[in-house]
Design a protein around this motif. Structure first.
Motif, mmCIF file in Angstrom:
data_model
loop_
_atom_site.group_PDB
_atom_site.id
_atom_site.type_symbol
_atom_site.label_atom_id
_atom_site.label_comp_id
_atom_site.label_asym_id
_atom_site.label_seq_id
_atom_site.Cartn_x
_atom_site.Cartn_y
_atom_site.Cartn_z
ATOM 1 N N UNK A 235 -56.274 11.416 9.336
ATOM 2 C CA UNK A 235 -55.040 12.056 8.851
ATOM 3 C C UNK A 235 -54.022 12.754 10.198
ATOM 4 N N UNK A 236 -54.068 12.628 11.438
ATOM 5 C CA UNK A 236 -53.053 12.758 12.151
ATOM 6 C C UNK A 236 -51.768 12.055 11.743
ATOM 7 N N UNK A 237 -52.101 10.805 11.294
ATOM 8 C CA UNK A 237 -50.516 10.004 11.088
ATOM 9 C C UNK A 237 -50.113 9.911 10.431
ATOM 10 N N UNK A 238 -48.363 9.416 10.757
ATOM 11 C CA UNK A 238 -47.729 10.029 9.256
ATOM 12 C C UNK A 238 -47.849 8.253 8.628
ATOM 13 N N UNK A 239 -47.681 8.422 7.221
ATOM 14 C CA UNK A 239 -47.924 7.575 6.145
ATOM 15 C C UNK A 239 -46.856 6.602 6.740
ATOM 16 N N UNK A 240 -44.917 6.980 5.943
ATOM 17 C CA UNK A 240 -43.810 6.185 6.562
ATOM 18 C C UNK A 240 -44.220 5.423 7.819
ATOM 19 N N UNK A 241 -44.321 6.156 8.989
ATOM 20 C CA UNK A 241 -44.277 5.632 10.547
ATOM 21 C C UNK A 241 -45.382 4.862 10.266
ATOM 22 N N UNK A 242 -46.307 5.065 10.013
ATOM 23 C CA UNK A 242 -47.510 3.377 9.980
ATOM 24 C C UNK A 242 -46.968 2.381 9.398
ATOM 25 N N UNK A 243 -46.572 2.057 7.852
ATOM 26 C CA UNK A 243 -45.753 1.503 7.213
ATOM 27 C C UNK A 243 -44.726 0.335 7.948
ATOM 28 N N UNK A 244 -43.627 1.717 8.495
ATOM 29 C CA UNK A 244 -43.039 1.081 9.137
ATOM 30 C C UNK A 244 -42.970 -0.002 10.211
ATOM 31 N N UNK A 245 -43.933 1.041 10.724
ATOM 32 C CA UNK A 245 -44.510 0.332 11.895
ATOM 33 C C UNK A 245 -45.293 -1.008 11.946
ATOM 34 N N UNK A 246 -46.093 -1.439 11.027
ATOM 35 C CA UNK A 246 -47.224 -2.584 10.361
ATOM 36 C C UNK A 246 -45.957 -3.888 10.160
ATOM 37 N N UNK A 247 -44.964 -3.361 8.920
ATOM 38 C CA UNK A 247 -43.851 -3.830 8.465
ATOM 39 C C UNK A 247 -43.482 -4.740 10.217
ATOM 40 N N UNK A 248 -43.139 -3.925 11.471
ATOM 41 C CA UNK A 248 -42.561 -4.612 12.506
ATOM 42 C C UNK A 248 -43.205 -5.320 13.434
ATOM 43 N N UNK B 286 -37.139 10.497 -0.565
ATOM 44 C CA UNK B 286 -37.601 11.414 -1.100
ATOM 45 C C UNK B 286 -38.618 10.660 -2.229
ATOM 46 N N UNK B 287 -38.425 9.701 -2.963
ATOM 47 C CA UNK B 287 -39.304 9.236 -3.739
ATOM 48 C C UNK B 287 -40.299 8.609 -3.491
ATOM 49 N N UNK B 288 -39.694 7.595 -2.281
ATOM 50 C CA UNK B 288 -40.516 6.906 -2.040
ATOM 51 C C UNK B 288 -41.162 7.060 -1.023
ATOM 52 N N UNK B 289 -41.196 8.599 0.023
ATOM 53 C CA UNK B 289 -42.225 8.991 0.521
ATOM 54 C C UNK B 289 -43.052 9.621 -0.270
ATOM 55 N N UNK B 290 -42.690 10.169 -0.982
ATOM 56 C CA UNK B 290 -43.656 10.608 -2.123
ATOM 57 C C UNK B 290 -44.350 9.680 -2.287
ATOM 58 N N UNK B 291 -44.800 8.098 -2.882
ATOM 59 C CA UNK B 291 -45.325 7.547 -3.482
ATOM 60 C C UNK B 291 -45.830 7.009 -2.528
ATOM 61 N N UNK B 292 -45.572 6.908 -1.286
ATOM 62 C CA UNK B 292 -46.784 6.713 -0.729
ATOM 63 C C UNK B 292 -47.663 7.731 -0.016
ATOM 64 N N UNK B 293 -47.050 8.645 -0.204
ATOM 65 C CA UNK B 293 -48.184 9.323 -0.411
ATOM 66 C C UNK B 293 -49.372 9.532 -1.089
#
Length: 617
Positions: A213-226, A92-99
């Motif tokens: 705006x429709x994107x999900x930030x944690x999903x976006x970060x995770x995909x970029x890292x992969x 939750x803290x990580x997702x909040x910080x990303x947001x």
């Protein structure tokens, strides 16, 4: 009382609701952009984005669901209650910080948070300085509110995990837990379709902001890292042979006879290459921008050689550096400077000039480790470096490093004993966020545009001061000075990420080495940052064949062009106008009415061929 086996669905629902909350937070933060959207866009943002939100939720649920299934096989006292709570709190803290980080980064960069900040991970101070103009108090409050709301939602939706009913065996409990775990496959891949979900599945609008705006930030970060740099090429629009042929045609000269224009009155002048941080053409009157912001650069442009139709290759400093010094194109979602094994294979102006007997020095008031610049510059072969640690703290601003006039003073002092011919590169920094300057502000206002305008004015002031003193030095008469920006800026005017106005930059040649008859010349041919390397080398009579993506600006092309990259998209500028293209949904963003279909295909071929070469290095 909540049922024990409703825990997993409730847990999934909690994260899904939380992601909807973060999306609403993003829209509220950028309310001005939301108000300009077509009717019905907000509902579609949530509707289309729900698939990515569900996919991100499923990824976050894998470990808790697995722990739940394993814990169900153990005696109740060993069930991982605290582990599940701890995991949820940390995530939750990580997702909040990303947001919260994404809120301000999107305003500055024009794209959602991905792996880009990792390019600055080894220089956190500079990364923090980039956000120096951000409303930290407001962002901290938003983060606290998100975390508080998340805690409340967790208690309401999930709550404590009830004990296993005495009549329900552990084997059946494990089976139920594994079944829920298996069902995550569907939201993980975004449905039951053949191809797993990706960004393009949530792109629904012709307005880039709505899609972002429709994107999900944690999903976006995770995909970029992969994503890896090994391929395959994601920009495959046509057979490679066709792309290569199309690019060769782009570089076809207008005439068979080369332009023999000589700008220099000596074959081995000193070269002073000054890179101006964020010097957008919108603030430079000689390139059609505001009057009065860069009076010194404009004065030099009137008495030197001005190229007034030049475009940056990318939108970040590290991309501009490679484009300027290696004549190499930018990459849409990464930068070659992140990969030392690749940059070692690039041509470099410093090495080319070293072979001709030049000694070199690189000056920067900040830390060279920023964005992996130092590995690139060391590979380039500079003899000496001067950076932030070489300046006393009293001469530095609070964020980046030495003020620009301090940097120029150091260069003036050092050049008194610099062996000739020299190749000296200087990179300014004061016109970078947070726009701190050591002189009184020239322009009124405290908004970000006013601060930026004043910082550009200060750097121009420092540049003018430096050039006036340089003209009195004995080395001046045999020196060519190159003045160019590393990239443009969205300000003033908050241009969209893909706008050509954001990428237009000044390029001016001055110095005592210029021939008197070429002074005051204006070259309006469309060109790119990447073309400067070949132009300079040809003027020095040195080979430029290694700079395959660089073209001599004094040798007219059949169709002069400039290619630029933004986050997973590109633009191509020609005399016929500009076309910009989004790689995710694979469609045009903007296109001038005079642009042909062939120009789009040329841009696609350039992107495919240049990225293919990047992958192959």
């Amino acid at each position: 009382m909540k049922n024990r086996f409703a825990f997993q669905p409730r847990y999934f629902l909690f994260w899904l609701v939380f992601f909807v909350v973060t999306k609403a937070t993003f829209l509220l933060y950028h309310a001005a952009k939301v108000s300009a959207l077509p009717a019905g866009s907000v509902a579609r943002i949530f509707g289309y984005g729900l698939r990515l939100d569900a996919s991100a939720t499923a990824y976050l649920c894998i470990l808790p669901f697995l722990a739940f299934a394993v814990g169900s096989a153990l005696p109740e006292r060993f069930f991982p209650h605290r582990l599940l709570g701890f995991y949820s709190a940390v995530v939750g803290v990580i997702v909040g910080a990303f947001t919260v980080a994404d809120l301000e980064l999107y305003r500055a960069w024009g794209f959602r948070l991905d792996a880009t900040p990792l390019q600055y991970i080894n220089s956190p101070g500079e990364m923090a300085a980039s956000a120096g103009s951000a409303p930290l108090l407001l962002l901290t409050g938003i983060l606290a509110a998100l975390l508080g709301l998340g805690w409340w939602l967790y208690r309401k939706i999930v709550g404590p995990i009830p004990a296993l009913p005495p009549y329900f065996g552990r084997g059946r409990a494990v089976l139920a837990g594994v079944l829920y775990l298996a069902l995550l496959v569907v939201p993980l891949r975004g449905g039951v379709q053949q191809i797993p979900i990706n960004q393009s599945d949530v792109y629904f609008s012709t307005v880039p902001f709505a899609n972002h705006a429709a994107l999900n930030v944690p999903w976006n970060v995770g995909t970029a890292l992969l994503l890896t740099d090994g391929g395959p090429n994601p920009y495959q629009f046509m057979p490679d042979s066709v792309a290569a042929r199309t690019v060769r045609q782009l570089y076809a000269p207008a005439t068979a006879r080369p332009d023999t224009t000589r700008l220099l009155r000596t074959t081995r002048p000193n070269v002073l290459f000054i890179i101006l941080e964020s010097f957008t053409g919108k603030f430079v009157a000689s390139t059609g921008g505001e009057a009065g912001v860069t009076p010194n650069l404009d004065s030099v442009a009137r008495t030197g050689v001005l190229f007034n139709n030049i475009y940056a290759a990318g939108d970040r400093s590290q991309k501009g550096l490679v484009a300027l010094l290696s004549g190499y194109p930018s990459q849409p979602t990464t930068s070659i400077i992140k990969y030392p094994r690749k940059t070692e294979l690039l041509p470099h102006l410093c090495r080319s000039l070293e072979q001709a007997g030049y000694r070199s020095h690189y000056y920067y008031g900040g830390e060279l480790a920023f964005a992996n610049m130092k590995s690139y510059l060391v590979a380039g072969g500079y003899d000496q470096f001067t950076e932030r640690a070489d300046f006393p703290r009293s001469q530095q601003n609070s964020k980046w490093g030495a003020h620009d006039h301090v940097l120029f003073d150091r260069i003036l002092g050092d050049l008194k004993s610099q062996p000739a011919p020299f190749f000296v590169t200087a990179f300014t920094l004061s016109s970078h966020e947070p726009f701190e300057i050591p002189i009184p502000r020239k322009f009124k206002g405290t908004d970000e545009t006013a601060l930026f305008r004043n910082s550009v004015y200060y750097t121009d002031w420092a540049l003018g001061r430096f050039l006036r003193m340089a003209r009195r030095q004995p080395w001046w008469d045999n020196t060519l000075v190159v003045l160019v920006a590393d990239h443009g800026h969205t300000l003033p005017g908050n241009d969209p990420n893909e706008s050509p106005n954001k990428f237009r930059i000044p390029l001016v040649l001055t110095g005592g080495a210029l021939r008197p008859e070429v002074r005051g010349r204006v070259i309006s041919q469309v060109g790119s940052q990447t073309d400067i390397a070949a132009t300079l080398l040809r003027q020095l009579g040195l080979p430029a064949s290694a700079y395959t993506w660089s073209h001599d600006l004094l040798q007219p092309l059949r169709q002069p062009f400039a290619f630029y990259c933004f986050s997973d998209g590109f633009g191509l500028v020609t005399r016929g106008g500009t076309v910009s293209y989004d790689n995710v949904p694979r469609r045009i963003i903007t296109q001038d009415s005079t642009v042909t279909r062939e120009q789009l295909r040329q841009g696609q071929a350039y992107e495919q061929a240049s990225y293919g070469e990047f992958l192959a290095k």
